[in-house]
Design a protein around this motif. Structure first.
Motif, PDB file in Angstrom:
ATOM      1  N   LYS A 122       0.830  -1.207   0.000  1.00 11.82           N
ATOM      2  CA  LYS A 122       0.000   0.000   0.000  1.00 11.82           C
ATOM      3  C   LYS A 122       0.862   1.253   0.000  1.00 11.82           C
ATOM      4  O   LYS A 122       0.576   2.215  -0.713  1.00 11.82           O
ATOM      5  CB  LYS A 122      -0.925   0.013   1.220  1.00 11.82           C
ATOM      6  CG  LYS A 122      -2.105  -0.910   1.094  1.00 11.82           C
ATOM      7  CD  LYS A 122      -2.999  -0.818   2.316  1.00 11.82           C
ATOM      8  CE  LYS A 122      -4.154  -1.797   2.232  1.00 11.82           C
ATOM      9  NZ  LYS A 122      -5.005  -1.755   3.429  1.00 11.82           N
ATOM     10  N   LEU A 123       1.920   1.255   0.815  1.00 16.07           N
ATOM     11  CA  LEU A 123       2.827   2.403   0.836  1.00 16.07           C
ATOM     12  C   LEU A 123       3.502   2.604  -0.513  1.00 16.07           C
ATOM     13  O   LEU A 123       3.642   3.729  -0.994  1.00 16.07           O
ATOM     14  CB  LEU A 123       3.884   2.226   1.924  1.00 16.07           C
ATOM     15  CG  LEU A 123       3.436   2.438   3.358  1.00 16.07           C
ATOM     16  CD1 LEU A 123       4.554   2.067   4.318  1.00 16.07           C
ATOM     17  CD2 LEU A 123       3.015   3.871   3.572  1.00 16.07           C
ATOM     18  N   GLU A 124       3.903   1.508  -1.117  1.00 13.86           N
ATOM     19  CA  GLU A 124       4.568   1.591  -2.423  1.00 13.86           C
ATOM     20  C   GLU A 124       3.606   2.119  -3.492  1.00 13.86           C
ATOM     21  O   GLU A 124       3.998   2.920  -4.345  1.00 13.86           O
ATOM     22  CB  GLU A 124       5.116   0.218  -2.822  1.00 13.86           C
ATOM     23  CG  GLU A 124       5.978   0.235  -4.056  1.00 13.86           C
ATOM     24  CD  GLU A 124       7.200   1.112  -3.929  1.00 13.86           C
ATOM     25  OE1 GLU A 124       7.576   1.734  -4.940  1.00 13.86           O
ATOM     26  OE2 GLU A 124       7.784   1.189  -2.830  1.00 13.86           O
ATOM     27  N   ARG A 125       2.344   1.670  -3.444  1.00 15.33           N
ATOM     28  CA  ARG A 125       1.354   2.181  -4.400  1.00 15.33           C
ATOM     29  C   ARG A 125       1.134   3.678  -4.193  1.00 15.33           C
ATOM     30  O   ARG A 125       1.016   4.436  -5.153  1.00 15.33           O
ATOM     31  CB  ARG A 125       0.028   1.442  -4.245  1.00 15.33           C
ATOM     32  CG  ARG A 125       0.007   0.103  -4.936  1.00 15.33           C
ATOM     33  CD  ARG A 125      -1.403  -0.442  -5.012  1.00 15.33           C
ATOM     34  NE  ARG A 125      -2.030  -0.547  -3.695  1.00 15.33           N
ATOM     35  CZ  ARG A 125      -2.256  -1.664  -3.053  1.00 15.33           C
ATOM     36  NH1 ARG A 125      -1.949  -2.814  -3.617  1.00 15.33           N
ATOM     37  NH2 ARG A 125      -2.830  -1.659  -1.869  1.00 15.33           N
ATOM     38  N   GLY A 126       1.097   4.123  -2.929  1.00 22.27           N
ATOM     39  CA  GLY A 126       0.948   5.548  -2.638  1.00 22.27           C
ATOM     40  C   GLY A 126       2.118   6.361  -3.159  1.00 22.27           C
ATOM     41  O   GLY A 126       1.936   7.431  -3.743  1.00 22.27           O
ATOM     42  N   ARG A 127       3.312   5.845  -2.954  1.00 17.93           N
ATOM     43  CA  ARG A 127       4.507   6.529  -3.479  1.00 17.93           C
ATOM     44  C   ARG A 127       4.481   6.591  -4.990  1.00 17.93           C
ATOM     45  O   ARG A 127       4.849   7.598  -5.588  1.00 17.93           O
ATOM     46  CB  ARG A 127       5.772   5.812  -3.007  1.00 17.93           C
ATOM     47  CG  ARG A 127       6.085   6.010  -1.571  1.00 17.93           C
ATOM     48  CD  ARG A 127       7.403   5.352  -1.194  1.00 17.93           C
ATOM     49  NE  ARG A 127       7.551   5.333   0.243  1.00 17.93           N
ATOM     50  CZ  ARG A 127       7.934   4.305   0.954  1.00 17.93           C
ATOM     51  NH1 ARG A 127       8.251   3.182   0.346  1.00 17.93           N
ATOM     52  NH2 ARG A 127       8.029   4.377   2.256  1.00 17.93           N
ATOM     53  N   GLN A 128       4.048   5.497  -5.610  1.00 10.89           N
ATOM     54  CA  GLN A 128       3.991   5.465  -7.065  1.00 10.89           C
ATOM     55  C   GLN A 128       2.962   6.458  -7.597  1.00 10.89           C
ATOM     56  O   GLN A 128       3.206   7.133  -8.595  1.00 10.89           O
ATOM     57  CB  GLN A 128       3.653   4.043  -7.548  1.00 10.89           C
ATOM     58  CG  GLN A 128       3.748   3.865  -9.043  1.00 10.89           C
ATOM     59  CD  GLN A 128       5.132   4.100  -9.571  1.00 10.89           C
ATOM     60  OE1 GLN A 128       6.125   3.753  -8.952  1.00 10.89           O
ATOM     61  NE2 GLN A 128       5.227   4.709 -10.739  1.00 10.89           N
ATOM     62  N   LEU A 129       1.814   6.573  -6.925  1.00  5.73           N
ATOM     63  CA  LEU A 129       0.804   7.548  -7.340  1.00  5.73           C
ATOM     64  C   LEU A 129       1.332   8.968  -7.224  1.00  5.73           C
ATOM     65  O   LEU A 129       1.108   9.799  -8.105  1.00  5.73           O
ATOM     66  CB  LEU A 129      -0.467   7.383  -6.503  1.00  5.73           C
ATOM     67  CG  LEU A 129      -1.327   6.168  -6.819  1.00  5.73           C
ATOM     68  CD1 LEU A 129      -2.478   6.067  -5.819  1.00  5.73           C
ATOM     69  CD2 LEU A 129      -1.866   6.239  -8.232  1.00  5.73           C
ATOM     70  N   LYS A 130       2.050   9.261  -6.133  1.00  7.11           N
ATOM     71  CA  LYS A 130       2.632  10.589  -5.969  1.00  7.11           C
ATOM     72  C   LYS A 130       3.672  10.874  -7.048  1.00  7.11           C
ATOM     73  O   LYS A 130       3.738  11.979  -7.585  1.00  7.11           O
ATOM     74  CB  LYS A 130       3.260  10.732  -4.588  1.00  7.11           C
ATOM     75  CG  LYS A 130       2.252  10.888  -3.490  1.00  7.11           C
ATOM     76  CD  LYS A 130       2.925  11.059  -2.146  1.00  7.11           C
ATOM     77  CE  LYS A 130       1.886  11.177  -1.047  1.00  7.11           C
ATOM     78  NZ  LYS A 130       2.506  11.328   0.277  1.00  7.11           N
ATOM     79  N   ALA A 131       4.480   9.880  -7.358  1.00 12.28           N
ATOM     80  CA  ALA A 131       5.499  10.050  -8.395  1.00 12.28           C
ATOM     81  C   ALA A 131       4.839  10.274  -9.764  1.00 12.28           C
ATOM     82  O   ALA A 131       5.303  11.109 -10.550  1.00 12.28           O
ATOM     83  CB  ALA A 131       6.416   8.835  -8.444  1.00 12.28           C
ATOM     84  N   ASP A 132       3.761   9.552 -10.043  1.00 12.37           N
ATOM     85  CA  ASP A 132       3.053   9.743 -11.306  1.00 12.37           C
ATOM     86  C   ASP A 132       2.435  11.131 -11.392  1.00 12.37           C
ATOM     87  O   ASP A 132       2.453  11.774 -12.445  1.00 12.37           O
ATOM     88  CB  ASP A 132       1.966   8.674 -11.478  1.00 12.37           C
ATOM     89  CG  ASP A 132       2.527   7.292 -11.726  1.00 12.37           C
ATOM     90  OD1 ASP A 132       3.738   7.185 -12.044  1.00 12.37           O
ATOM     91  OD2 ASP A 132       1.766   6.310 -11.577  1.00 12.37           O
ATOM     92  N   GLU A 133       1.872  11.601 -10.271  1.00 19.16           N
ATOM     93  CA  GLU A 133       1.281  12.941 -10.243  1.00 19.16           C
ATOM     94  C   GLU A 133       2.349  14.012 -10.460  1.00 19.16           C
ATOM     95  O   GLU A 133       2.149  14.968 -11.210  1.00 19.16           O
ATOM     96  CB  GLU A 133       0.580  13.146  -8.904  1.00 19.16           C
ATOM     97  CG  GLU A 133      -0.210  14.419  -8.812  1.00 19.16           C
ATOM     98  CD  GLU A 133      -0.955  14.514  -7.500  1.00 19.16           C
ATOM     99  OE1 GLU A 133      -1.078  15.645  -6.998  1.00 19.16           O
ATOM    100  OE2 GLU A 133      -1.407  13.485  -6.986  1.00 19.16           O
TER     101      GLU A 133
END
Length: 134
Positions: A86-97
């Protein structure tokens, strides 16, 4: 989601940990299982997950299995993996944004890259004209 296999792995891992990391294969599951397909499949699953390894009739705890055991058991390990994902998905979403915003900015800069040059040339022209006018 916890299923019966994970609960069985957790129970078997706890039994192994409490017995110093080594146990005879039949003693490992004698409470809940008879030596049957269920035992063999659970044994195979634990070997595939690198929690134990086989030494003929004995099952020995691997380093990974001991680490999982010390950290609270198999179920806790699965919960920790889920939290990490879940943390990794959150980081990935922030990086994509962030990448999306950087793309917008670079498009804007590409469209307006000539404006500073044009304004500076006009300013230079006005300064030269003012210089020669006097």
């Amino acid at each position: 989601m916890i299923n019966k296999i994970d609960e069985s792995i957790n129970q078997a891992l706890n039994i192994l940990c409490s017995n110093g990391g080594m146990m005879h294969v039949i003693e490992l599951f004698k409470e809940d299982y008879t030596f049957s397909r269920e035992l063999q499949s659970l044994d195979r699953i634990m070997i595939d997950k690198a929690l134990i390894y086989s030494d003929n009739e004995n099952r020995l705890l691997t380093d990974f299995g001991a680490t999982v055991c010390k950290s609270g058991g198999w179920l806790e390990h699965l919960n920790e993996l889920e939290r990490t994902e879940k943390l990794e998905r959150g980081r990935q979403l922030k990086a994509d944004e962030k990448l999306s915003y950087e793309l917008r900015i670079s498009k804007y800069l590409f469209k307006t890259r000539w404006w500073p040059l044009i304004i500076s040339l006009l300013s230079l022209g006005v300064a030269i004209w003012a210089l020669f006018k006097k």
